[in-house]
Design a protein around this motif. Structure first.
Motif, PDB file in Angstrom:
ATOM      1  N   VAL A 189     -10.432   8.053   9.153  1.00  9.15           N
ATOM      2  CA  VAL A 189     -10.503   9.217   7.995  1.00  9.15           C
ATOM      3  C   VAL A 189     -11.110  10.466   7.858  1.00  9.15           C
ATOM      4  O   VAL A 189     -11.294  11.556   7.687  1.00  9.15           O
ATOM      5  CB  VAL A 189     -11.709   8.164   6.559  1.00  9.15           C
ATOM      6  N   GLN A 220     -11.094   2.760  11.758  1.00  8.02           N
ATOM      7  CA  GLN A 220     -11.100   3.253  10.484  1.00  8.02           C
ATOM      8  C   GLN A 220     -11.974   4.831   9.924  1.00  8.02           C
ATOM      9  O   GLN A 220     -11.332   5.446   9.192  1.00  8.02           O
ATOM     10  CB  GLN A 220     -10.871   2.623   9.411  1.00  8.02           C
ATOM     11  N   ALA A 221     -12.668   4.589  10.357  1.00 11.34           N
ATOM     12  CA  ALA A 221     -14.194   5.649  10.089  1.00 11.34           C
ATOM     13  C   ALA A 221     -13.790   7.418  10.562  1.00 11.34           C
ATOM     14  O   ALA A 221     -13.195   8.006   9.776  1.00 11.34           O
ATOM     15  CB  ALA A 221     -15.114   5.564   9.937  1.00 11.34           C
ATOM     16  N   GLY A 232      -5.464   0.189   5.468  1.00 10.05           N
ATOM     17  CA  GLY A 232      -5.940   0.862   4.678  1.00 10.05           C
ATOM     18  C   GLY A 232      -5.866   2.073   3.844  1.00 10.05           C
ATOM     19  O   GLY A 232      -4.683   2.880   4.763  1.00 10.05           O
ATOM     20  N   ASN A 233      -6.229   3.308   3.334  1.00 14.21           N
ATOM     21  CA  ASN A 233      -6.063   4.440   3.110  1.00 14.21           C
ATOM     22  C   ASN A 233      -6.313   5.537   3.758  1.00 14.21           C
ATOM     23  O   ASN A 233      -7.833   5.095   4.101  1.00 14.21           O
ATOM     24  CB  ASN A 233      -6.828   4.896   1.991  1.00 14.21           C
ATOM     25  N   SER A 244      -9.290   7.517   3.059  1.00 15.03           N
ATOM     26  CA  SER A 244     -10.409   7.232   2.831  1.00 15.03           C
ATOM     27  C   SER A 244     -11.018   6.009   2.803  1.00 15.03           C
ATOM     28  O   SER A 244     -10.350   4.859   2.774  1.00 15.03           O
ATOM     29  CB  SER A 244     -10.707   8.075   0.594  1.00 15.03           C
ATOM     30  N   GLY A 245     -12.345   5.248   2.689  1.00 14.00           N
ATOM     31  CA  GLY A 245     -12.070   3.635   2.433  1.00 14.00           C
ATOM     32  C   GLY A 245     -12.106   3.100   3.575  1.00 14.00           C
ATOM     33  O   GLY A 245     -11.950   3.673   4.733  1.00 14.00           O
ATOM     34  N   SER A 246     -12.638   1.701   3.040  1.00  9.01           N
ATOM     35  CA  SER A 246     -12.298   0.488   4.917  1.00  9.01           C
ATOM     36  C   SER A 246     -11.169  -0.451   4.182  1.00  9.01           C
ATOM     37  O   SER A 246      -9.805   0.375   3.931  1.00  9.01           O
ATOM     38  CB  SER A 246     -13.571  -0.127   4.597  1.00  9.01           C
ATOM     39  N   ARG A 266      -8.978  -3.504   4.308  1.00  8.95           N
ATOM     40  CA  ARG A 266      -8.897  -4.685   4.024  1.00  8.95           C
ATOM     41  C   ARG A 266      -8.010  -5.862   4.580  1.00  8.95           C
ATOM     42  O   ARG A 266      -6.805  -5.284   5.587  1.00  8.95           O
ATOM     43  CB  ARG A 266      -7.849  -4.590   2.493  1.00  8.95           C
ATOM     44  N   THR A 271       0.966  -0.919   0.158  1.00  6.79           N
ATOM     45  CA  THR A 271      -0.003  -0.111  -0.084  1.00  6.79           C
ATOM     46  C   THR A 271       0.950   0.877   0.166  1.00  6.79           C
ATOM     47  O   THR A 271       1.247   1.684   1.443  1.00  6.79           O
ATOM     48  CB  THR A 271      -0.972  -0.119   1.139  1.00  6.79           C
ATOM     49  N   ASN A 274     -13.352  -1.031  12.177  1.00  6.97           N
ATOM     50  CA  ASN A 274     -13.909  -0.418  11.145  1.00  6.97           C
ATOM     51  C   ASN A 274     -14.063   1.251  11.563  1.00  6.97           C
ATOM     52  O   ASN A 274     -13.577   1.384  11.388  1.00  6.97           O
ATOM     53  CB  ASN A 274     -15.131  -1.417  10.483  1.00  6.97           C
TER      54      ASN A 274
END
Ligand code: AHR
Ligand code: AHR
Length: 479
Positions: A310, A306-307, A240-241, A244-246, A248, A218, A303
């Motif tokens: 972001v 991560q949110a 993950g990024n 943005s996004g979720s 992996r 990544t 999760n």
């Protein structure tokens, strides 16, 4: 809720919460880190603008004005007080130093803050912790790092390590690793990879590296790296990024089978940041925040974390554009008749001149976008930070201009500082080199140098000199 509120509510409380950028509990209002300035060796702590908020970087700027600072301590926001201080000598590396405090300016939550940018021989550690997993206990951890400032040396780690700075055997570490070091050849692609440093190996799966085709690496400028380990018969890796996004999941399965000692694990409970367990300190990397938990976190909690990450908007646009005021994002156009559609951009680590227009690729536009910073050697001048390589700056070396990570050295600071004056051809701005004041930023055959008119080098040609050294700083190409 912030990351440690999320993990706490899920029954896996943080036992370590380190960040130079923000609070990791909504109620936290203590210190984030300590800096020491070179001028008189005085130290101060940098805290938050508000409870649960962002670092007070302005306090650092004023304390360090006219001198330079390093980060001497990164405080643990958890009630465990597992604070990280500069790492001492170990089995594979001598005494480390602290990171330069101003090397990685980024935006978080709309605020200007600083990440921690590690060159080689930099690291932090706490060998006497409280609450951190030992001897096969379960734990989880994540860190926010950068995919653009990495190398293949051992070992840019954050997590559980030995309490004596020595390699005491398989399973005595349980740390996140991020970089391009492929321990179990071959790996998938060129990395960087989120890996588990479980001691005597950087693991992407129970079998090592190549067998795990899910771990494609990544390269995002801001990366979420996550590891959890139940200490007995299971570990998982996610990436993950961070913008943005979720997340992996690249691995979820048994402990390594490449040798004995990993099932069960034998963690010792020290915390390391920036080096391997034995203080192998050849690696480079970036660190913005990280936590460790007691207990194996749920995927739902991961999760939610991560949110939240972001939502911080790491590294996003600063909000100011087009000017040479620090914090402004710009693109820099040439004014020589040949080249008025050409811009100063990096490519393969070098500064070059390339055509950029509205139809150009997103990569070309990002490579041609710079964030103006206070001059790293002189605040009345400027430095140019790469928009898509956080912590990398334009600097000259052997008079050729290139993009490199800021290493905190006086030489780097001087080489990366340019003093704006009126454009020599009457247009825009010319940029005088801070440490070679007879030389100015110049394009020559589509490469970029600091140059004079002496004729000493090919790029010191007097022909077109005034035009080649005059630039127009304007609106940034990157969104
Ligand atoms: O496991 C990889 C590295 O090997 C560890 O970080 C270090 O302690 C040892 O050299
Ligand atoms: O670019 C000229 C000089 O070359 C720089 O000051 C130094 O870093 C390198 O030796």
């Amino acid at each position: 809720s912030l990351p440690c509120d999320i993990y706490g509510a899920a029954g896996t409380p943080c036992v370590a919460a380190h960040s130079t950028t923000r609070a990791l509990y909504a109620a936290y209002n203590g210190p984030l880190y300590q800096v020491q300035r070179a001028s008189d060796s005085a130290r101060t702590t940098i805290g938050l603008l508000a409870a649960g908020g962002y670092a007070n970087a302005a306090a650092q700027d004023s304390f360090c004005a006219g001198t330079t600072c390093i980060i001497t301590e990164i405080y643990d926001q958890s009630p465990r007080h597992n604070d990280l201080t500069i790492e001492g000598p170990g089995g594979a590396g001598g005494q480390d130093t602290g990171v330069p405090a101003d090397a990685l300016p980024v935006t978080a939550g709309g605020h200007q803050v600083y990440g921690a940018s590690f060159s080689g021989r930099m690291g932090y550690r706490d060998n006497t912790t409280s609450g951190v997993a030992v001897n096969g206990q379960p734990e989880g951890m994540y860190m926010i790092t950068s995919g653009t400032h990495v190398n293949d040396r051992c070992c840019f780690d954050y997590g559980n390590a030995e309490t004596n700075n020595l390699d005491t055997g398989n399973g005595h570490m349980d740390a996140l690793n991020f970089g391009t070091e492929c321990w179990f050849q071959p790996c998938n692609g060129t990395g960087p990879w989120v890996q588990a440093d479980l001691e005597n190996g950087l693991f992407q799966s129970s079998a090592g590296g190549s067998q795990n085709t899910a771990n494609t690496g990544t390269k995002f400028p801001f990366v979420t790296a996550l590891l959890k380990n139940n200490g007995q018969n299971f570990f998982a890796l996610k990436d993950g990024n961070a913008q943005s996004g979720s997340l992996r999941t690249t691995y979820s399965g048994p402990e390594p089978t490449t040798g004995s000692g990993y099932a069960p694990m034998h963690q010792e409970g020290a915390i390391v940041l920036g080096t391997g367990g034995d203080n192998s300190n050849g690696s480079i990397g970036s660190f913005f925040e990280g936590v460790m938990t007691a207990g194996l976190p749920t995927d739902a909690a991961d999760n939610a974390v991560q949110a939240n990450v972001v939502s911080v908007g790491y590294g996003g646009p600063t909000g100011t554009t087009g000017s040479l005021t620090p914090g402004s994002e710009i693109s820099v156009r040439a004014t020589t008749a040949c080249c008025t559609g050409d811009y100063l951009r990096h490519q393969n680590d070098s500064a070059v001149l390339s055509p950029v227009s509205s139809g150009s690729s997103a990569l070309d536009k990002s490579d041609a976008t710079w964030i103006v910073r206070k001059g790293l050697a002189d605040a009345s001048c400027v430095s140019f930070e790469s928009r898509n390589y956080p912590g990398d700056f334009l600097r000259h070396f052997n008079f050729k201009v290139q993009r490199q990570p800021m290493d905190g050295s006086a030489a780097f600071r001087a080489d990366a500082t340019f003093c704006p004056v009126a454009g020599k051809n009457g247009q825009g701005t010319s940029f005088r080199s801070y440490n070679y004041p007879a030389k100015y930023l110049r394009h020559f055959n589509f490469s970029v140098y600091i140059a004079d008119t002496s004729g000493t080098n090919a790029w010191d040609s007097a022909t077109s000199y005034n035009d080649d050294t005059s630039w127009v700083a304007g609106q940034p190409w990157a969104p």
